[in-house]
Design a protein around this motif. Sequence first.
Motif, short mmCIF file in Angstrom:
data_model
loop_
_atom_site.label_atom_id
_atom_site.label_comp_id
_atom_site.label_asym_id
_atom_site.label_seq_id
_atom_site.Cartn_x
_atom_site.Cartn_y
_atom_site.Cartn_z
N VAL A 185 -2.60 -26.61 2.01
CA VAL A 185 -3.78 -26.18 3.05
C VAL A 185 -5.15 -25.15 2.17
CG1 VAL A 185 -1.88 -25.54 4.29
CG2 VAL A 185 -2.33 -23.89 3.23
N SER A 186 -5.24 -25.20 0.54
CA SER A 186 -6.55 -25.16 0.48
C SER A 186 -7.44 -25.98 0.67
CB SER A 186 -5.86 -23.70 -0.86
OG SER A 186 -6.09 -25.24 -1.74
N LYS A 187 -7.27 -26.71 0.76
CA LYS A 187 -8.37 -27.68 0.26
C LYS A 187 -8.74 -27.75 2.47
CE LYS A 187 -6.73 -30.26 -2.95
NZ LYS A 187 -6.68 -31.78 -3.97
N ILE A 188 -8.01 -27.39 3.37
CA ILE A 188 -8.50 -27.41 4.63
C ILE A 188 -8.93 -26.13 5.06
CG2 ILE A 188 -7.10 -27.91 7.07
CD1 ILE A 188 -4.77 -28.91 5.69
N SER A 189 -9.81 -26.88 6.03
CA SER A 189 -10.99 -25.16 6.23
C SER A 189 -11.23 -25.13 7.31
CB SER A 189 -12.43 -25.69 5.93
OG SER A 189 -12.71 -27.26 6.27
N ASP A 190 -10.71 -26.53 9.04
CA ASP A 190 -10.74 -26.53 9.83
C ASP A 190 -9.60 -25.48 10.48
OD1 ASP A 190 -11.74 -27.31 12.75
OD2 ASP A 190 -9.81 -27.85 12.59
N PRO A 191 -9.93 -23.71 11.15
CA PRO A 191 -8.73 -23.67 11.41
C PRO A 191 -8.24 -23.96 12.29
CG PRO A 191 -11.12 -22.42 12.00
CD PRO A 191 -11.20 -23.89 11.36
N GLU A 192 -8.66 -24.76 13.86
CA GLU A 192 -7.72 -25.04 14.72
C GLU A 192 -5.94 -25.99 13.74
OE1 GLU A 192 -8.22 -26.93 19.05
OE2 GLU A 192 -10.08 -27.20 17.54
#
Length: 364
Positions: A173-180
């Motif tokens: 998840v560290s590579k996912i920046s979208d909060p939603e």
Amino acid sequence: MTGNPNLNLNPRSDYIFEHFFELSPDLLCIAGFDGFFKKINPAVSKLLGYTNEELFSKPISEFIYSDDRETTAKYREELTKSSPLLNFENRYVTKSGEIIWLSWTSLPVESADLVYAIAKNVTHTKKLEEERNLLLTNFTKINADLKKLTYTSSHNFRSPVNNMLSIFSLLDVSKISDPETLLFIEMLKSTSESLRQALNDYVDVLILKDTTTAQIEEVNLNKALNIVLRSINSLIQNSKSTINVDFSEFKKIQFNKSYLESIFLNLITNSIKYAKPGSFPAISIYSRKLNGINQLVFSDNGLGFDMDVVKDKIFGLNQKFHNHIDSKGIGLYIVHNHITSLGGTISVESKVNEGAKFIISFKD
């Protein structure tokens, strides 16, 4: 040889007794040792549908259902040896082809070569019993099928849920920046974990219920046995059974009271039902301790089993090993399930015409 409907069996005419004979709703008959009716009341011809002339002109065996003739003949032979026949059930075929059940009480008079008999029509009771046994069999099968389906379904559901949770653990998840997107992933993970926990709890509850349905308590062996003996006292008396009991090794056991009474009931009635022709049932019930294990030993002098033939089928549902008219193949199945469901075991030692011994070992 044919019977004579006008045979005067009693030279002293008595209107009151003759009136009783004619009006009785039960089947009253006098038969000869030759196998023919000598005198019958109207209830006989009314139920069977034959005229008196037809009933007197043929051997009684011709009116008996074909599958019951051999067994009836064996018991009738005992009658000619001055042995009363009590609560004997067999089937007759009416003139219209209907099969009916009759329960007989027959008393021989050897000096006159005659048998005096009374029969009750128990067809309705038999049909209800057959329906009950069928329902019990179906219920047992459905219950087992549902239990298997439930465990299988729970297992099958848990596998994909666990796989889903494994996928979440592999996500970086560290590579996912979208909060939603992160929120959705967290919600899916939380929901999956809740589903897994619910499935685990559900299976645990099923297992718990499966092992605690029968309440375990301290049961007095004598009290449980006496309850059963009182309930079948007439059967024991009529069959002239002797029951020897010795619970000196241990008098109480941790078990389910209803189960123990059912075990006593089924084993005792089986011993009476499958007694050897010409012999009175002799039953022995005693407790013993073997290598620290509490055991109940139940033995009889009945027909016994050919253990090479019955092998591991003896406790199976609907398994029949004797040509008894009333055999259903359910009693030993129930006994086995009562014992094994509470962690015990049951074994059999037997030889044909030498009786059977059932050894029940209780869980420590």
